[in-house]
Design a protein around this motif. Structure first.
Motif, PDB file in Angstrom:
ATOM      1  N   VAL A 150      -0.487  -6.743   7.565  1.00  0.00           N
ATOM      2  CA  VAL A 150      -0.122  -6.349   8.923  1.00  0.00           C
ATOM      3  C   VAL A 150      -0.758  -7.298   9.944  1.00  0.00           C
ATOM      4  O   VAL A 150      -0.073  -7.823  10.831  1.00  0.00           O
ATOM      5  CB  VAL A 150      -0.520  -4.874   9.193  1.00  0.00           C
ATOM      6  CG1 VAL A 150      -0.228  -4.502  10.638  1.00  0.00           C
ATOM      7  CG2 VAL A 150       0.239  -3.947   8.242  1.00  0.00           C
TER       8      VAL A 150
ATOM      9  N   ARG B  21      -3.505  -5.111  -3.556  1.00  0.00           N
ATOM     10  CA  ARG B  21      -3.686  -4.061  -4.566  1.00  0.00           C
ATOM     11  C   ARG B  21      -2.507  -3.105  -4.630  1.00  0.00           C
ATOM     12  O   ARG B  21      -2.637  -1.960  -5.018  1.00  0.00           O
ATOM     13  CB  ARG B  21      -4.967  -3.275  -4.242  1.00  0.00           C
ATOM     14  CG  ARG B  21      -6.227  -4.143  -4.220  1.00  0.00           C
ATOM     15  CD  ARG B  21      -7.281  -3.530  -3.317  1.00  0.00           C
ATOM     16  NE  ARG B  21      -8.499  -4.318  -3.218  1.00  0.00           N
ATOM     17  CZ  ARG B  21      -9.551  -4.181  -4.016  1.00  0.00           C
ATOM     18  NH1 ARG B  21      -9.534  -3.273  -4.951  1.00  0.00           N
ATOM     19  NH2 ARG B  21     -10.607  -4.936  -3.864  1.00  0.00           N
TER      20      ARG B  21
ATOM     21  N   GLU C  44     -10.886 -12.055   9.596  1.00  0.00           N
ATOM     22  CA  GLU C  44     -10.869 -11.173   8.426  1.00  0.00           C
ATOM     23  C   GLU C  44     -12.302 -11.104   7.878  1.00  0.00           C
ATOM     24  O   GLU C  44     -12.940 -12.126   7.674  1.00  0.00           O
ATOM     25  CB  GLU C  44      -9.906 -11.731   7.364  1.00  0.00           C
ATOM     26  CG  GLU C  44     -10.096 -11.209   5.948  1.00  0.00           C
ATOM     27  CD  GLU C  44     -10.064  -9.687   5.824  1.00  0.00           C
ATOM     28  OE1 GLU C  44      -9.155  -9.070   6.379  1.00  0.00           O
ATOM     29  OE2 GLU C  44     -10.989  -9.132   5.168  1.00  0.00           O
TER      30      GLU C  44
ATOM     31  N   THR D 132       6.376  -3.728   2.664  1.00  0.00           N
ATOM     32  CA  THR D 132       7.755  -4.142   2.896  1.00  0.00           C
ATOM     33  C   THR D 132       8.110  -4.234   4.380  1.00  0.00           C
ATOM     34  O   THR D 132       8.884  -5.094   4.784  1.00  0.00           O
ATOM     35  CB  THR D 132       8.708  -3.140   2.196  1.00  0.00           C
ATOM     36  OG1 THR D 132       8.302  -3.012   0.830  1.00  0.00           O
ATOM     37  CG2 THR D 132      10.156  -3.570   2.269  1.00  0.00           C
TER      38      THR D 132
HETATM   39  C1  LIG Z   1      -1.564   1.615  -4.884  1.00  0.00           C
HETATM   40  C2  LIG Z   1      -0.704   1.111  -3.787  1.00  0.00           C
HETATM   41  C3  LIG Z   1       0.587   0.687  -4.056  1.00  0.00           C
HETATM   42  C4  LIG Z   1       1.386   0.206  -3.032  1.00  0.00           C
HETATM   43  N1  LIG Z   1       2.605  -0.288  -3.330  1.00  0.00           N
HETATM   44  C5  LIG Z   1       3.398  -0.774  -2.359  1.00  0.00           C
HETATM   45  C6  LIG Z   1       4.627  -1.387  -2.685  1.00  0.00           C
HETATM   46  O1  LIG Z   1       4.964  -1.566  -3.858  1.00  0.00           O
HETATM   47  N2  LIG Z   1       5.423  -1.807  -1.667  1.00  0.00           N
HETATM   48  C7  LIG Z   1       5.067  -1.660  -0.360  1.00  0.00           C
HETATM   49  O2  LIG Z   1       5.851  -2.021   0.503  1.00  0.00           O
HETATM   50  N3  LIG Z   1       3.861  -1.132  -0.015  1.00  0.00           N
HETATM   51  C8  LIG Z   1       3.018  -0.701  -0.980  1.00  0.00           C
HETATM   52  N4  LIG Z   1       1.793  -0.191  -0.675  1.00  0.00           N
HETATM   53  C9  LIG Z   1       1.377  -0.132   0.739  1.00  0.00           C
HETATM   54  C10 LIG Z   1       0.869  -1.495   1.246  1.00  0.00           C
HETATM   55  O3  LIG Z   1       0.141  -2.168   0.261  1.00  0.00           O
HETATM   56  C11 LIG Z   1      -0.002  -1.300   2.479  1.00  0.00           C
HETATM   57  O4  LIG Z   1       0.702  -0.533   3.419  1.00  0.00           O
HETATM   58  C12 LIG Z   1      -0.398  -2.615   3.161  1.00  0.00           C
HETATM   59  O5  LIG Z   1      -0.888  -3.556   2.227  1.00  0.00           O
HETATM   60  C13 LIG Z   1      -1.463  -2.348   4.214  1.00  0.00           C
HETATM   61  O6  LIG Z   1      -1.783  -3.560   4.846  1.00  0.00           O
HETATM   62  P1  LIG Z   1      -2.818  -3.604   6.046  1.00  0.00           P
HETATM   63  O7  LIG Z   1      -2.787  -4.987   6.569  1.00  0.00           O
HETATM   64  O8  LIG Z   1      -2.554  -2.482   6.987  1.00  0.00           O
HETATM   65  O9  LIG Z   1      -4.236  -3.246   5.378  1.00  0.00           O
HETATM   66  P2  LIG Z   1      -5.220  -4.159   4.509  1.00  0.00           P
HETATM   67  O10 LIG Z   1      -4.506  -5.025   3.578  1.00  0.00           O
HETATM   68  O11 LIG Z   1      -6.248  -3.243   3.920  1.00  0.00           O
HETATM   69  O12 LIG Z   1      -5.899  -5.094   5.583  1.00  0.00           O
HETATM   70  C14 LIG Z   1      -6.920  -4.672   6.451  1.00  0.00           C
HETATM   71  C15 LIG Z   1      -7.968  -5.767   6.495  1.00  0.00           C
HETATM   72  O13 LIG Z   1      -8.916  -5.506   7.536  1.00  0.00           O
HETATM   73  C16 LIG Z   1     -10.129  -6.076   7.137  1.00  0.00           C
HETATM   74  N5  LIG Z   1     -11.223  -5.542   7.945  1.00  0.00           N
HETATM   75  C17 LIG Z   1     -11.766  -4.305   7.886  1.00  0.00           C
HETATM   76  N6  LIG Z   1     -12.790  -4.202   8.752  1.00  0.00           N
HETATM   77  C18 LIG Z   1     -12.891  -5.403   9.383  1.00  0.00           C
HETATM   78  C19 LIG Z   1     -13.783  -5.918  10.382  1.00  0.00           C
HETATM   79  N7  LIG Z   1     -14.765  -5.183  10.891  1.00  0.00           N
HETATM   80  N8  LIG Z   1     -13.626  -7.206  10.782  1.00  0.00           N
HETATM   81  C20 LIG Z   1     -12.635  -7.990  10.266  1.00  0.00           C
HETATM   82  N9  LIG Z   1     -11.774  -7.536   9.315  1.00  0.00           N
HETATM   83  C21 LIG Z   1     -11.900  -6.256   8.878  1.00  0.00           C
HETATM   84  C22 LIG Z   1     -10.220  -5.693   5.667  1.00  0.00           C
HETATM   85  O14 LIG Z   1     -11.150  -6.486   4.950  1.00  0.00           O
HETATM   86  C23 LIG Z   1      -8.783  -5.866   5.202  1.00  0.00           C
HETATM   87  O15 LIG Z   1      -8.552  -7.119   4.581  1.00  0.00           O
HETATM   88  C24 LIG Z   1       0.924   0.229  -1.694  1.00  0.00           C
HETATM   89  C25 LIG Z   1      -0.382   0.650  -1.427  1.00  0.00           C
HETATM   90  C26 LIG Z   1      -1.198   1.050  -2.469  1.00  0.00           C
HETATM   91  C27 LIG Z   1      -2.601   1.436  -2.196  1.00  0.00           C
END
Ligand SMILES: Cc1cc2nc3c(=O)[nH]c(=O)nc-3n(C[C@H](O)[C@H](O)[C@H](O)COP(=O)(O)OP(=O)(O)OC[C@H]3O[C@@H](n4cnc5c(N)ncnc54)[C@H](O)[C@@H]3O)c2cc1C
Length: 580
Positions: free
Chosen positions: A37, A67, A56, A384
């Motif tokens: 995101v 994951r 990050e 996605t």
């Molecule tokens: C088991 C599982 C299966 C899934 N399967 C699918 C799938 O097949 N298809 C699909 O579309 N979606 C799937 N999802 C959902 C999808 O993976 C997530 O919605 C998405 O990856 C979330 O992304 P994000 O960027 O919000 O969070 P994250 O990837 O967690 O990113 C947040 C980041 O913020 C960083 N951060 C935290 N605190 C700080 C700070 N103080 N300073 C700087 N950085 C910081 C963290 O280190 C992390 O890297 C799945 C999720 C899971 C758990």
């Protein structure tokens, strides 16, 4: 042979340059979080002409975004919950990613749905799949994957002889898409950097800059050197997934968005343990279980349980592993055992807090909010739909800026490596001849780097020993390890074995057998001395040992306690001119 020019590198020098740039100007927007995101927000903002920084805390995609189940899908389950808008949006994104934005990284994958009831089930599932297939057309594109088809039990068994004959009555096959999630995020960030974004990993937000009530930037700790810097920005975006509430606490006050974590565990087993030409999807009491083809392996998952312990290293317990094995074994004629498990990984779903206690019932949709002036939060959703989330978040940023900001254009921005990919793929035989690599290797490289393959081949040209596979993980070439450090933002051994490659889950030794060779390869580009090489290997070994031990524990609490015992940060010597 010439390297493709123009795509930004994320090497060590570029990281320091990015931190310097972020510290020396007022940016339009700084993004906190380098998951899919945050990376999507950085690209969206940069391509609208805004000045952008992204920090990050650990490695890029080290949170949930490395994951996942690695599927780009609409989610049949949401269709059953009659959430048509969510499914349509996700399927439109699937078609766009497959055909325009990342054809080198996103690929069609077939799934078979075994039917267990006679009578009603085939028309019910069939009608759902007619809808699923038709919702996939978008933006003048075709669906990008074949349509579904009905199979008798006999034909289904021909496709998947591993299935136990008595476990099903017939089947329906349909297509979705899959992606290397961590690689996708890193490629998004390289693309954002190419459009001018400043991005740095191991740069943790430890506080917020304020002018009265207004947020005016973030205080960042460079975890490589221990130094802190202030990054001033007119808008800050909190894109930290399951850490959303922690960041909100740093700001103070009550946030509008609250995020719960739900743990999902996946197992990897070698491809020959399940004799099937197709992926399989099974219904479970709570949700679904996927058996997903993944190179020479199968990924099997997942679970769905509430998680309130350490977010950085969610632990898979013995109970989680047994749950997955039990469910897949219910349909296999030769059951899998724990000895078949090569790798295990656990991730945390960022779920918007709902009224219900059942995490599977919480909303998968996303929310964008403006909790205090100068701060935008974006959370929820799924991998996605990251592009839609990013566009919504940058719309909110634009609202907070006194500027005319053009609308999102990321639906027309191919990621690094996408442009020219098809032509390179079509000439893979010639590429094999000129490079001296087998065509299967070239295909593997094309599907990881797209048209940036030339940059990897240039490394090999300069040092032919890099054309050799790693001893103990021969799916990967030594050149890929070096390239991860010079171009892909890898800072530590763990980054390379877990996210730039997936050796940590694709081998029974979980990367330990290649740790030394890989660390030696990283030493040059990352400027490590012999001491640092040793520390990297030690750190990695302790992490693998902790993960293995945690997977022997019955409960989350016991598994988590063991994971917490492994060291978190590998100390590095500060480069010249930087204090520790
Ligand atoms: C088991 C599982 C299966 C899934 N399967 C699918 C799938 O097949 N298809 C699909 O579309 N979606 C799937 N999802 C959902 C999808 O993976 C997530 O919605 C998405 O990856 C979330 O992304 P994000 O960027 O919000 O969070 P994250 O990837 O967690 O990113 C947040 C980041 O913020 C960083 N951060 C935290 N605190 C700080 C700070 N103080 N300073 C700087 N950085 C910081 C963290 O280190 C992390 O890297 C799945 C999720 C899971 C758990």
């Amino acid at each position: 042979m010439t390297a493709r020019l123009g795509t930004a590198r994320l090497g060590p020098g570029e990281r320091y340059a990015a931190l310097d740039s972020m510290g020396s100007q007022e940016l339009d927007v700084v993004v906190v979080g380098g998951g899919v995101v945050g990376a999507g927000v950085a690209l969206d903002a940069a391509t609208r002409g805004l000045s952008v920084g992204l920090v990050e805390a650990r490695d890029f995609a080290s949170g949930t975004s490395s994951r996942s189940s690695k599927l780009i899908h609409g989610g049949l389950r949401y269709l059953e919950q009659l959430n048509f808008d969510l499914v349509r949006e996700a399927l439109q994104e699937r078609s766009l990613l497959l055909q325009r934005i990342a054809p080198h990284l996103v690929r069609p994958v077939p799934f078979m749905f075994p039917l267990t009831h006679t009578g009603w089930e085939r028309p019910y599932v069939g009608a759902g799949l007619v809808l699923y297939d038709s919702l996939g057309f978008s933006f003048g594109f075709t669906r990008g994957v074949p349509g579904h088809r009905h199979l008798s039990r006999r034909r289904a068994l021909r496709l998947a002889p591993a299935l136990r004959r008595t476990s099903f009555t017939g089947a329906v096959q349909y297509w979705d898409a899959q992606v290397d999630d961590a690689r996708y995020v890193m490629t998004l960030l390289r693309t954002a950097a190419t459009y001018g974004a400043h991005v740095a990993s191991r740069a943790q937000v430890v506080g917020f800059l304020r002018e009265g009530e207004r947020v005016t930037g973030v205080r960042v700790c460079d975890l490589e050197t221990g130094t802190e810097l202030d990054v001033r920005a007119r808008q800050v975006v909190n894109a930290t997934g399951v850490w959303t509430d922690d960041i909100q606490e740093l700001v103070g006050g009550r946030g509008q968005i609250h995020v719960n974590a739900s743990k999902g565990v996946h197992l990897l087993v070698p491809r020959d343990r399940i004799h099937s030409l197709t992926g399989i999807i099974l219904r479970t009491e709570k949700s679904v279980l996927f058996v997903i083809p993944w190179g020479r392996h199968w990924i099997i998952g997942t679970t769905d349980t509430a998680w309130t312990l350490d977010k950085a290293h969610p632990a898979a317990s013995r109970t989680d592993i047994d749950y997955v094995l039990d469910h897949v074994n219910a349909v296999l004629s030769v059951p899998l055992t724990r000895d078949d498990v090569e790798g295990v990984y656990a991730g945390l779903r960022p779920l918007l807090r709902g009224e219900s206690e059942q995490t599977s019932q919480l909303s998968r949709e996303h929310v964008v909010a403006h909790p205090v002036p100068g701060l935008v939060m974006v959370a929820g959703g799924k991998f996605t739909t990251y592009r839609v989330m990013a566009a919504d978040a940058v719309d909110a940023v634009a609202h907070g800026l006194d500027l005319r900001v053009p609308p999102s254009c990321t639906d027309r921005i191919p990621l690094a490596g996408a442009e020219g990919y098809q032509a390179r793929w079509n000439s893979r035989n010639r590429l094999a001849e000129s490079s001296g690599l087998h065509v299967a290797r070239i295909e593997h490289l094309l599907q990881r780097y797209g048209s940036m393959i030339d940059e990897v081949l240039v490394l090999i040209e300069a040092d032919p020993s890099l054309a050799r596979p790693l001893t103990g993980a021969d799916d990967y070439l030594r050149a890929e390890i070096v390239y991860a450090a010079t171009h892909e933002g890898a800072r530590h051994l763990n980054d390379v074995l877990t996210r730039r490659t997936h050796i940590s889950i694709e081998t029974f030794h979980r990367g330990l057998a290649v740790a030394e060779e890989a660390a030696e390869l990283l030493a040059g580009p990352l400027g490590w001395d012999a001491e640092q090489v040793k520390r990297e290997v030690e750190y990695y070994t302790k992490r693998v040992e902790a993960e293995r031990a945690s997977q022997e524990q019955d409960t989350d609490q016991e598994a988590d306690a063991i994971q917490m015992g492994a060291p978190e940060i590998v100390p590095v010597a500060a480069p010249e001119g930087r204090s520790l």
